[in-house]
Enzyme design. Structure first.
Site, short mmCIF file in Angstrom:
data_model
loop_
_atom_site.label_atom_id
_atom_site.label_comp_id
_atom_site.label_asym_id
_atom_site.label_seq_id
_atom_site.Cartn_x
_atom_site.Cartn_y
_atom_site.Cartn_z
N HIS A 95 0.84 -1.20 0.00
CA HIS A 95 0.00 0.00 0.00
C HIS A 95 0.87 1.24 0.00
O HIS A 95 1.81 1.36 0.80
CB HIS A 95 -0.92 0.02 1.21
N SER A 96 0.57 2.18 -0.90
CA SER A 96 1.27 3.45 -1.00
C SER A 96 2.76 3.20 -1.27
O SER A 96 3.09 2.57 -2.27
CB SER A 96 1.03 4.28 0.26
N MET A 97 3.67 3.64 -0.42
CA MET A 97 5.08 3.33 -0.63
C MET A 97 5.30 1.84 -0.77
O MET A 97 6.15 1.39 -1.55
CB MET A 97 5.91 3.88 0.54
N ALA A 99 3.53 -0.28 -2.27
CA ALA A 99 3.24 -0.74 -3.62
C ALA A 99 4.49 -0.67 -4.50
O ALA A 99 4.76 -1.59 -5.28
CB ALA A 99 2.12 0.09 -4.23
N SER A 123 -1.61 -1.00 -4.15
CA SER A 123 -2.74 -0.28 -3.55
C SER A 123 -2.34 1.15 -3.22
O SER A 123 -1.27 1.40 -2.64
CB SER A 123 -3.19 -1.01 -2.28
#
Length: 266
Positions: A95-97, A99, A123
């Site tokens: 998720h975020s970083m 990803a 994500s």
């Protein structure tokens, strides 16, 4: 203890051991996040899927270790920790970083000649080819806190407590620096399925930027859009939908079979 086993113990948290699971899912947290973020996912997917959550240095039980402000260096260390997990299929969720880290770890698996990930889930993050000039890591503490409030991923009690802020701010700033200074190799592509997920009101990712992950794999790619902001997956309803999707793709009809693309999940 072999070096790889030491790396695994340092970097990976297994909250719900599931030795009979047919597949493992390595989960990578957001900037400033920790392995405990994925505890509910681990609990929900066990025993069909064994969740391994990555713990970055500089937080929780690793808070006395130096942060790593370089995303490529962090991906190297994570790959070293999980590279021996080749006895059963492995998927990656970030998720975020996280990803971007999932993408880079998957590339390292490819380079090492290991089996391709069963699937990479990206994500809450735009594709690496969608560039933005962001320098939040260089801003003041006040501006960084304002950014965290905007994303609604950190409890207000932590953002208003000076002692807690002093404890968490170095890791957050380091992570922001890592992801904001990251540059991808435009000549590289994954060779596995990629599933992108995003919130429809994420201030840091447009739906088009999330869909662009399809440019970064030669395999099938699909997109799932959920109601919500950057931390859409922390909301109970959306979390249940994401977990259902993970269960379907990883423990249901098989991780190797691409799901039909969906423009939205409601």
């Amino acid at each position: 203890m072999p070096q790889s086993a030491e790396q695994f113990a340092k970097w990976v948290r297994r909250s719900h051991p599931a030795p009979q699971a047919g597949i493992r899912l390595v989960c990578l947290p957001h900037a400033g996040g920790s392995a405990s973020f994925y505890f509910p996912v681990s609990r929900a997917l066990a025993p069909a899927v064994e969740v391994l959550a990555v713990q970055y240095p500089g937080r929780q039980d690793r808070r006395h270790e130096p942060n790593i402000p370089d995303l490529h260096a962090m991906a190297d260390r994570i790959f070293d920790a999980v590279c021996d997990l080749d006895d059963k299929p492995l998927a990656l969720f970030g998720h975020s970083m996280g990803a971007v880290l999932a993408y880079e770890v998957a590339l390292r698996m490819q380079d090492a000649g290991l089996p391709a990930p069963a699937r990479v889930f990206t994500s809450g993050r735009r594709a690496p080819s969608c560039l933005r000039d962001e320098r939040i890591h260089a801003e003041s503490d006040e501006q960084l806190v304002a950014e965290l409030r905007k994303l609604s991923g950190t409890a207000d009690t932590m953002l208003t407590d000076p002692e807690l802020l002093e404890m968490i701010m170095p890791a957050i700033r380091s992570d922001y620096r890592a992801v904001e200074t990251y540059a991808h190799d435009p000549g590289r592509k994954l060779d596995c399925p990629v599933t992108a997920l995003t919130g429809d009101r994420d201030p840091r990712v447009t739906v088009e930027e999330a869909a662009a992950w399809e440019r970064h794999t030669s395999g099938p790619a699909d997109l799932h859009v959920y109601p919500g902001g950057h931390f859409y997956l922390a909301e109970p309803r959306e979390s249940a939908l994401v977990i259902a999707l993970l269960r379907e793709l990883l423990a249901g009809r098989g991780a190797e079979e691409p799901a039909p693309a969906r423009a939205a999940v409601a």
